[in-house]
Design an enzyme around this catalytic site. Structure first.
Site, short mmCIF file in Angstrom:
data_model
loop_
_atom_site.label_atom_id
_atom_site.label_comp_id
_atom_site.label_asym_id
_atom_site.label_seq_id
_atom_site.Cartn_x
_atom_site.Cartn_y
_atom_site.Cartn_z
N ASP A 144 -3.39 4.58 -2.21
CA ASP A 144 -4.52 5.00 -1.38
C ASP A 144 -5.12 6.31 -1.90
O ASP A 144 -4.39 7.23 -2.26
CB ASP A 144 -4.01 5.19 0.06
N ASP A 169 0.85 -1.18 0.00
CA ASP A 169 0.00 0.00 0.00
C ASP A 169 0.89 1.24 0.00
O ASP A 169 1.88 1.29 0.73
CB ASP A 169 -0.86 -0.02 1.27
N GLU A 194 -6.71 3.49 -5.79
CA GLU A 194 -8.03 3.52 -5.16
C GLU A 194 -8.73 4.76 -5.66
O GLU A 194 -8.42 5.87 -5.22
CB GLU A 194 -7.90 3.55 -3.63
N HIS A 202 -11.26 -3.84 2.93
CA HIS A 202 -11.25 -3.55 4.36
C HIS A 202 -12.12 -2.34 4.73
O HIS A 202 -12.13 -1.92 5.88
CB HIS A 202 -9.81 -3.31 4.81
N ASP A 203 -12.78 -1.75 3.74
CA ASP A 203 -13.64 -0.59 4.02
C ASP A 203 -15.12 -0.89 3.82
O ASP A 203 -15.96 -0.04 4.14
CB ASP A 203 -13.27 0.56 3.07
C1 NOJ Z 1 -8.77 4.53 1.99
C2 NOJ Z 1 -8.41 3.31 2.77
O1 NOJ Z 1 -8.86 2.17 2.09
C3 NOJ Z 1 -9.03 3.49 4.13
O2 NOJ Z 1 -8.96 2.31 4.89
C4 NOJ Z 1 -8.34 4.63 4.81
O3 NOJ Z 1 -8.95 4.87 6.05
C5 NOJ Z 1 -8.44 5.91 3.96
N1 NOJ Z 1 -8.13 5.66 2.59
C6 NOJ Z 1 -7.49 6.96 4.45
O4 NOJ Z 1 -6.17 6.61 4.16
#
Ligand code: NOJ
Ligand code: CA
Length: 542
Positions: free
Chosen positions: A203, A102, A275, A336-337
């Site tokens: 990210d 990441d 992302e 994970h989100d």
């Molecule tokens: C996206 C990530 O997937 C998430 O888990 C994170 O909290 C935010 N970006 C901030 O970095």
């Protein structure tokens, strides 16, 4: 014939590991790098994935569990050491498994030495490394909101100015318009590539460049959210994020970024995935550049879209339409989100999703535990961890439920950490039924299905690199497509309804059903395939 080792990121399956939750090697209740090394055989031999993407393991105060980086070129002691990381790379490469890490460029931790220096005065050498602005009429510089709630600006009394944080106040945004910042961040990429890293997941990749005039965001016109199943962000969703993300200048950054990756390309092919939550297909596709920006922007549409045959078909057809030759599609169904697939649609639909993920044209990225059908965890009061859940009313538990420990066996704590240890999040309630050990010996388990799908995809050029075509003339609540390549044709039929459906199309005049999501049938096909509720089938045609 193209050199396929160069195309590993196209032809392979990528598996996301949330390091805190995969395997704890030293009994402190938190997963770590040595734990991942211990499970290498599972990744390569049992599952057969081609690459793993590791969520952040860098030095961090863990305000956002590692997405607040205090040193871009070191490992947090919680996860191990740089030497452990080198061992992990060596162990993976020995098995031909690639490592994607990441990269968190938009913000650092407020404990990063750069920020500590930056906030110390208006004149220090790093004064302009973060986004500092004067107050406007005695208040915040503009109306931008933080994803994790509240204003995106926090006041710093020493500088007498506000700094920008698109997420937590502990995650100040770096100033990507400053060439020194870019140079330092590119050096971090080089650091990891020199250690053997094969790629980066970037990210919030579209957040880096902000409107240089810091204009207010307009109000979001109601009902413009394209997809209904994403988590709600509360007040953040009330604005149209016109000026705080998605700025066209991001493309300049990704051309530079790609050039840095290309420096290492000769040694071995590198990969990058951004992302990028953009749901205008044409705009989304601009992040590929002309093969000179990201290798791909993540395609999150099938996380947010309703799990319905016509919706899924439309997403796939949009992707197929918008991508030009050389731009490679990809799909991701959870991470994970977001809630886990079996939590979103139930156990059987989750199997059908897995079949879609592994048979559509494009790189699949799978989230750890989804191969078992892991559910969202129940987090007892007092054990909540996610700062987002704590800050934004209405979010409930935030992202803890999809981050519970990997379930390896039926022992207490599911083999993630010793029985006497309290894991950082509890294992899900049904771990005795849903775990690697139990599912490995059940030929009809979700794990057996996932393994069979990966194996079939790997050994079948039509599935990993062939063409895609929608099949029409099928019931509305089914979705059918053909993948074709290397002289072979496969038809995939997915039933989204709760009832039996029958598919009779000319393509099916002769063939063999080779895999069902229930992993309980293989049979000759002559004209028709009957699908039970939520069942998916793969038919080898001809
Ligand atoms: C996206 C990530 O997937 C998430 O888990 C994170 O909290 C935010 N970006 C901030 O970095
Ligand atoms: Ca540990």
């Amino acid at each position: 014939m193209a050199d396929t080792s160069k195309l590993w990121w196209r032809n392979g399956v990528i598996y996301q590991i949330y390091p805190r939750s995969f395997k704890d090697s030293n009994g402190d209740g938190i997963g770590d790098l040595r734990g991942i090394i211990e499970k290498m055989d599972y990744l390569t031999d049992t599952l057969g994935v081609d690459a793993i993407w590791l969520s952040p393991f860098y030095k961090s105060p863990m305000a956002d569990f590692g997405y607040d980086v205090a040193d871009y070129t070191d490992v947090d002691p919680m996860f191990g050491t740089l030497a452990d990381f080198d061992d992990l790379i060596a162990a993976a490469h020995k098995r031909n498994l690639r490592i994607v890490v990441d990269f968190v460029p938009n913000h650092s931790s407020d404990m990063h030495p750069w920020f500590i220096q930056s906030r110390s005065s208006r004149t220090n050498p790093k004064a302009d490394w973060y986004v500092w602005r004067d107050a406007k009429n005695g208040a915040e510089p503009n109306n931008w909101r933080a994803v994790f709630g509240g204003s995106a600006w926090s006041y710093d009394a020493r500088r007498g100015q506000f700094y920008l944080h698109s997420f937590l106040p502990e995650q100040p945004d770096l100033n990507w318009r400053n060439p020194d910042v870019r140079a330092a961040m590119y050096d971090a990429l080089r650091f990891w590539m020199r250690r053997g890293v094969d790629g980066f997941r970037v990210d919030v990749a579209h957040f880096l460049m902000k409107d240089p005039d810091y204009r207010d965001n307009p109000v979001n016109p109601p009902n413009t959210l394209a997809f209904e199943n994403f988590k709600v962000f509360g007040e953040y969703d009330l604005q149209e994020h016109k000026h705080d993300k998605g700025h066209p200048d991001n493309h300049m950054v990704y051309r530079e970024f790609r050039a840095v990756l290309n420096e290492f390309e000769e040694q071995s092919p590198r990969y990058s995935v951004g992302e990028i939550h953009i749901f205008d297909w044409d705009e989304w596709a601009t992040y590929y550049g002309t093969d000179d920006e990201l290798h791909m922007p993540f395609n999150f549409a099938l996380i947010g879209a309703k799990w319905a045959a016509q919706t899924v078909r439309e997403v796939v057809e949009n992707v197929e339409r918008v991508l030009s030759k050389g731009q490679w599609p990809n799909y991701v169904f959870s991470n994970h989100d977001e809630h886990r697939i079996s939590a979103r649609y139930g156990e059987y639909a989750a199997r059908t999703m897995m079949m879609a993920l592994l048979t559509l044209r494009g790189t699949p990225t799978m989230y750890y535990g989804d191969e078992l059908g892991m559910k969202d965890g129940m987090i007892p009061p007092g054990m909540e961890q996610d700062p987002w859940g704590k800050r934004v009313p209405g979010l409930g538990l935030g992202r803890d439920p999809e981050r519970t420990p990997m379930q390896w066996d039926a022992l207490p704590n599911a083999g993630f950490t010793p029985a006497a240890v309290k894991p950082w999040l509890p294992v899900t309630e049904d771990y005795q039924r849903t775990n690697v050990a139990v599912e490995l010996i059940d030929p009809t388990s979700m794990l057996s299905l996932t393994r069979a799908l990966i194996k079939l995809r790997k050994t079948t050029p039509a599935l990993h690199s062939g063409s895609y075509r929608t099949v029409t003339g099928v019931p509305d609540d089914t979705y059918v497509y053909v993948r074709e390549g290397a002289g072979e044709r496969y038809l995939i039929a997915l039933n989204f309804s709760q009832e039996e459906r029958s598919i009779s199309v000319p393509e099916l005049s002769a063939g063999r059903l080779v895999l069902s999501t229930l992993v309980n049938r293989e049979e000759a096909v002559a004209g028709t395939v009957k699908l039970t509720a939520n069942e998916g089938c793969i038919v080898k045609l001809g």
